[in-house]
Scaffold this motif. Structure first.
Motif, short mmCIF file in Angstrom:
data_model
loop_
_atom_site.label_atom_id
_atom_site.label_comp_id
_atom_site.label_asym_id
_atom_site.label_seq_id
_atom_site.Cartn_x
_atom_site.Cartn_y
_atom_site.Cartn_z
N GLU A 129 -6.46 -35.34 -13.42
CA GLU A 129 -6.49 -33.81 -13.46
C GLU A 129 -5.38 -33.73 -14.66
O GLU A 129 -4.47 -34.38 -14.99
N SER A 130 -5.40 -32.40 -15.01
CA SER A 130 -4.57 -31.92 -16.37
C SER A 130 -3.05 -32.05 -15.85
O SER A 130 -2.85 -31.76 -14.57
N THR A 132 -1.51 -34.94 -15.20
CA THR A 132 -1.15 -36.06 -14.35
C THR A 132 -0.34 -37.26 -15.44
O THR A 132 0.26 -38.14 -14.90
N ASN A 241 -10.45 -34.96 -18.14
CA ASN A 241 -10.16 -34.60 -16.83
C ASN A 241 -11.48 -34.03 -16.01
O ASN A 241 -11.56 -33.51 -15.29
N PRO A 270 -3.58 -37.47 -8.56
CA PRO A 270 -2.75 -36.17 -8.84
C PRO A 270 -1.40 -36.20 -7.92
O PRO A 270 -1.35 -37.09 -7.03
N ASN A 315 0.49 -30.55 -11.59
CA ASN A 315 0.90 -31.74 -11.31
C ASN A 315 2.09 -32.05 -11.92
O ASN A 315 3.24 -31.35 -11.96
#
Length: 416
Positions: A129-130, A132, A241, A270, A315
């Motif tokens: 994910e964005s 991380t 992602n 995450p 995150n």
């Protein structure tokens, strides 16, 4: 400020000719007629091209020189120097020998996988994910590889206008398209001998994907508008992602390119799946803020407990931003649970808008409120559970039971 270039040549006419050329292109120049004079000039003038040369960005130009060849080579060296300086700034900002902060089993497995993958030349696809830390993982692979002394060059496909992505990656010749007033060296050439990190690779257009595939297969790039093939020796690490498998099924991402990039996949979990890492991350970011702000920044046990109960949809990046905000807003050296409660979103809604109505299950809302009360009590009691229980008008055993039910661990002091 214009880049400053030192010209070293025993022929006065050559120095004057090249100097006039570079000055017309907006550079500042200094001259030296021999090696001794050059060394003295470097110490005195601190020219930009010397820093690039020390970093490996050099090229030999045979005489007679061509104006275009001189300017293009010089701009490539300066571009690489800026890229590597930014990489160094990032590593220094981390303030940590190992940028992958965390004590969870997931982080330990990630470190072990990086250690096995880095010495090889295999291509890696990093997913997560964005926020991380995909770029940190790519950088760690590069730094532990045989290419560590060579460039680590990043291309964020999502941040570049789609019509300029190919120019950024492969470069272009002057006049290749409207606005191309000079030749530009692409990121593949800048990364020659090192590692190219293609971030958000899922955002590439199908046309750019086709050209990327050809480079991966042939090891050769062609600048836009150019006809001369240029061989490059680059290790490619990609990140996304997105679910490239689904994108491939829907025709948005090429199967053959996915096979080329996804030789060895690495998934970064995450932050919500590794809550054990929140406390050490808070310590890490607090240390960074201590250095930046010039004063001690610490988080007490209650503050860390409250941070640990949040889901962190953004995150590690979101946690870093929150820690920075709390450090700046703190009235003392220690951030408390009350400070956190005023800033950190609760139950998915921003703290500043906590009075506004939002659909939420009653049990979730009550748990969130109870978690906040306990964290504040622990903060006020400096982590003493018995004292926190007294403040909450309950006994210690009951408080421990409630903490376990809410996923709150017994507090541990978080040092500076």
């Amino acid at each position: 400020m214009s880049p400053r270039i030192l010209l070293v040549d025993d022929e006065t006419n050559i120095r004057k000719m090249v100097g006039a050329l570079l000055q017309s292109e907006g550079f500042e120049t200094a001259e030296a007629a021999n090696g001794t004079a050059a060394i003295a000039a470097v110490e005195r003038e601190a020219p930009d091209a010397v820093r690039a040369t020390k970093l490996g960005a050099f090229q030999f130009l045979e005489k007679p020189l061509t104006p275009e060849g001189v300017v293009t080579t010089l701009r490539a060296a300066l571009e690489l120097s800026r890229t590597l300086a930014e990489n160094r700034r990032l590593h220094e900002a981390l303030g940590h020998a190992d940028p992958l902060v965390g004590v969870s089993a997931a982080m330990q497995e990630l470190r072990e996988l990086i250690a096995r993958v880095a010495p090889t030349e295999v291509r890696v696809l990093i997913t997560g994910e964005s926020g991380t830390g995909k770029e940190l993982v790519a950088s760690a692979i590069h730094r532990q590889s045989a290419r560590a002394g060579r460039p680590f060059v990043c291309v964020n496909s999502a941040a570049i206008p789609k019509d300029l992505v190919e120019s950024e990656m492969f470069g272009h010749e002057r006049g290749a398209f409207t606005g191309a007033t000079e030749r530009r060296v692409g990121r593949f050439e800048l990364a020659d001998g090192g590692t190219l990190f293609l971030d958000e690779v899922g955002d590439l257009s199908l046309e750019a994907q086709a050209k990327l595939l050809r480079v991966l297969e042939s090891g050769v790039v062609e600048r836009l508008g150019g006809e001369k093939p240029i061989s490059v020796n680059v290790r490619v690490i990609a990140a996304t992602n997105k679910d490239l498998g689904k994108a491939s099924q829907h025709g948005h991402f090429r199967d053959d390119l996915l096979f080329r990039l996804n030789v060895l996949p690495i998934r970064i979990p995450p932050l919500r799946e590794r809550a054990d890492d929140i406390a050490p991350l808070v310590r890490h970011f607090a240390t960074r803020q201590t250095a930046r702000l010039g004063r001690t920044v610490a988080f007490d046990a209650g503050a860390v407990q409250l941070l640990g109960g949040y889901g962190w949809p953004g995150n590690v990046r979101e946690l870093a931003n929150i820690v920075e905000r709390l450090a700046i807003l703190a009235t003392g050296d220690t951030v408390t649970a009350d400070d956190v409660a005023r800033v950190v979103p609760q139950d998915g809604a921003p703290a500043a808008a906590s009075e506004a109505w939002s659909d939420v299950a009653l049990s979730e809302a009550l748990d969130g409120y109870e978690r906040t009360l306990i964290a504040r009590a622990l903060s006020a009691a400096r982590g003493n559970v018995a004292e926190a229980a007294r403040r909450l008008a309950t006994d210690r055993a009951n408080l421990y039971r409630r903490m376990r039910r809410l996923g709150l661990e017994p507090p541990r002091t978080v040092p500076d």
